[in-house]
Motif scaffolding. Structure first.
Motif, short mmCIF file in Angstrom:
data_model
loop_
_atom_site.label_atom_id
_atom_site.label_comp_id
_atom_site.label_asym_id
_atom_site.label_seq_id
_atom_site.Cartn_x
_atom_site.Cartn_y
_atom_site.Cartn_z
N PRO A 162 -39.79 -0.08 -9.72
CA PRO A 162 -39.78 -0.06 -11.25
C PRO A 162 -38.63 -0.34 -11.70
O PRO A 162 -38.56 -1.08 -12.68
CB PRO A 162 -40.27 1.19 -11.43
N LEU A 163 -37.49 0.24 -11.18
CA LEU A 163 -36.09 -0.40 -11.81
C LEU A 163 -35.71 -1.59 -11.48
O LEU A 163 -35.44 -2.45 -12.34
CB LEU A 163 -35.02 0.29 -11.02
N ALA A 164 -36.32 -2.27 -10.37
CA ALA A 164 -35.96 -3.64 -10.00
C ALA A 164 -36.90 -4.58 -10.84
O ALA A 164 -36.48 -5.71 -11.53
CB ALA A 164 -36.33 -4.25 -8.70
N GLN A 165 -37.88 -4.11 -11.30
CA GLN A 165 -38.74 -4.89 -12.26
C GLN A 165 -38.23 -4.77 -13.60
O GLN A 165 -38.22 -5.96 -14.24
CB GLN A 165 -40.26 -4.30 -12.22
N HIS A 166 -37.67 -3.77 -14.06
CA HIS A 166 -36.93 -3.63 -15.49
C HIS A 166 -35.74 -4.49 -15.51
O HIS A 166 -35.81 -4.96 -16.35
CB HIS A 166 -36.65 -2.25 -15.77
N ILE A 203 -23.68 -9.50 -13.35
CA ILE A 203 -25.36 -9.53 -13.07
C ILE A 203 -25.58 -9.85 -11.26
O ILE A 203 -26.60 -9.34 -10.97
CB ILE A 203 -25.90 -10.72 -13.64
N ALA A 204 -24.96 -10.60 -10.74
CA ALA A 204 -25.17 -11.01 -9.39
C ALA A 204 -25.03 -9.75 -8.51
O ALA A 204 -25.49 -9.58 -7.65
CB ALA A 204 -24.17 -12.13 -8.95
N ALA A 205 -23.92 -8.75 -8.94
CA ALA A 205 -23.41 -7.58 -8.13
C ALA A 205 -24.75 -6.79 -8.20
O ALA A 205 -25.21 -6.01 -7.29
CB ALA A 205 -22.26 -7.07 -8.70
N VAL A 206 -25.19 -6.59 -9.64
CA VAL A 206 -26.46 -5.91 -9.80
C VAL A 206 -27.53 -6.08 -9.00
O VAL A 206 -28.13 -5.33 -8.36
CB VAL A 206 -26.62 -5.63 -11.31
N ILE A 207 -28.01 -7.36 -8.97
CA ILE A 207 -28.98 -7.79 -8.24
C ILE A 207 -28.78 -7.49 -6.52
O ILE A 207 -29.57 -7.10 -5.99
CB ILE A 207 -29.26 -9.24 -8.52
N ASP A 208 -27.53 -7.86 -6.25
CA ASP A 208 -27.27 -7.48 -5.01
C ASP A 208 -27.30 -5.85 -4.54
O ASP A 208 -27.93 -5.83 -3.62
CB ASP A 208 -25.77 -8.09 -4.60
N ARG A 209 -26.85 -5.37 -5.30
CA ARG A 209 -26.93 -3.74 -5.04
C ARG A 209 -28.34 -3.21 -5.12
O ARG A 209 -28.76 -2.37 -4.36
CB ARG A 209 -26.12 -2.86 -6.04
N MET A 210 -29.11 -3.83 -6.23
CA MET A 210 -30.61 -3.35 -6.26
C MET A 210 -31.19 -3.69 -5.02
O MET A 210 -32.16 -3.18 -4.48
CB MET A 210 -31.15 -4.13 -7.40
N MET A 230 -25.72 -1.82 -15.03
CA MET A 230 -25.26 -1.05 -13.93
C MET A 230 -25.84 0.50 -13.62
O MET A 230 -26.00 0.76 -12.40
CB MET A 230 -23.91 -0.82 -14.36
N CYS A 231 -26.55 0.66 -14.78
CA CYS A 231 -27.01 2.32 -14.57
C CYS A 231 -28.23 2.00 -13.54
O CYS A 231 -28.51 2.75 -12.58
CB CYS A 231 -27.58 2.82 -15.81
N ASN A 232 -28.94 0.93 -13.63
CA ASN A 232 -30.04 0.81 -12.81
C ASN A 232 -29.80 0.58 -11.58
O ASN A 232 -30.49 1.31 -10.57
CB ASN A 232 -30.95 -0.41 -13.49
N SER A 233 -28.60 -0.05 -11.35
CA SER A 233 -28.10 -0.28 -10.05
C SER A 233 -27.82 1.03 -9.33
O SER A 233 -28.16 1.25 -8.28
CB SER A 233 -27.01 -1.29 -10.04
N LEU A 234 -27.00 1.87 -9.93
CA LEU A 234 -26.47 3.14 -9.60
C LEU A 234 -27.78 4.05 -9.31
O LEU A 234 -27.64 4.68 -8.22
CB LEU A 234 -25.74 3.98 -10.35
N LEU A 235 -28.73 4.13 -10.07
CA LEU A 235 -29.83 4.91 -10.05
C LEU A 235 -30.65 4.27 -8.70
O LEU A 235 -31.07 5.23 -8.09
CB LEU A 235 -30.58 4.75 -11.29
N ALA A 236 -30.65 3.01 -8.57
CA ALA A 236 -31.50 2.59 -7.36
C ALA A 236 -30.78 2.97 -6.04
O ALA A 236 -31.51 3.23 -5.23
CB ALA A 236 -31.55 1.09 -7.32
#
Length: 119
Positions: free
Chosen positions: A89-93, A112-119, A69-75
């Motif tokens: 790099p966030l998407a790769q991580h 996980i689906a929400a994170v991928i969608d947001r990213m 979730m932090c990666n998603s919010l940072l993206a």
């Protein structure tokens, strides 16, 4: 003291646990009007700092979902601040974190689906 200076002070405060640091930084950010210029301006350092804290070796309670979730919010903060080249790099991580993960919980799969969608 500005919000960014407060965030830096919290991050450097060795008397606080990582959990307490994250909680205080998030509370500072949530205390701002989400549509204000100040909230927009500090979103990037907030999520960068929280991510740094979550990745520290001594973080005892880091769950994959917290970091995802932090990666998603940072993206999203990178996109809002016109720094979209930093999203890769966030998407790769995120992809590396999820590779080989076995998830049988519906709520986790939705997250996980929400994170991928947001990213």
């Amino acid at each position: 003291m500005s919000v960014i200076e407060k965030i830096a002070a919290i991050e450097q405060d060795n008397s606080l646990s990582v959990n307490d640091k994250v909680a205080q930084i998030v509370a500072l950010h949530q205390g701002l009007d989400e549509y204000s210029d100040d909230a927009f301006r500090v979103s990037l350092p907030v999520y960068e700092t929280v991510r740094r804290l979550l990745l520290e070796d001594n973080y005892e309670g880091c769950h994959t979902s917290d970091l995802l979730m932090c990666n998603s919010l940072l993206a999203e903060a990178y996109a809002r601040n016109r720094k979209s080249w930093l999203i890769t790099p966030l998407a790769q991580h995120t992809c590396d974190m999820l590779t080989g993960a076995i998830v049988d919980d519906d709520e986790t799969l939705k997250m996980i689906a929400a994170v991928i969608d947001r990213m």
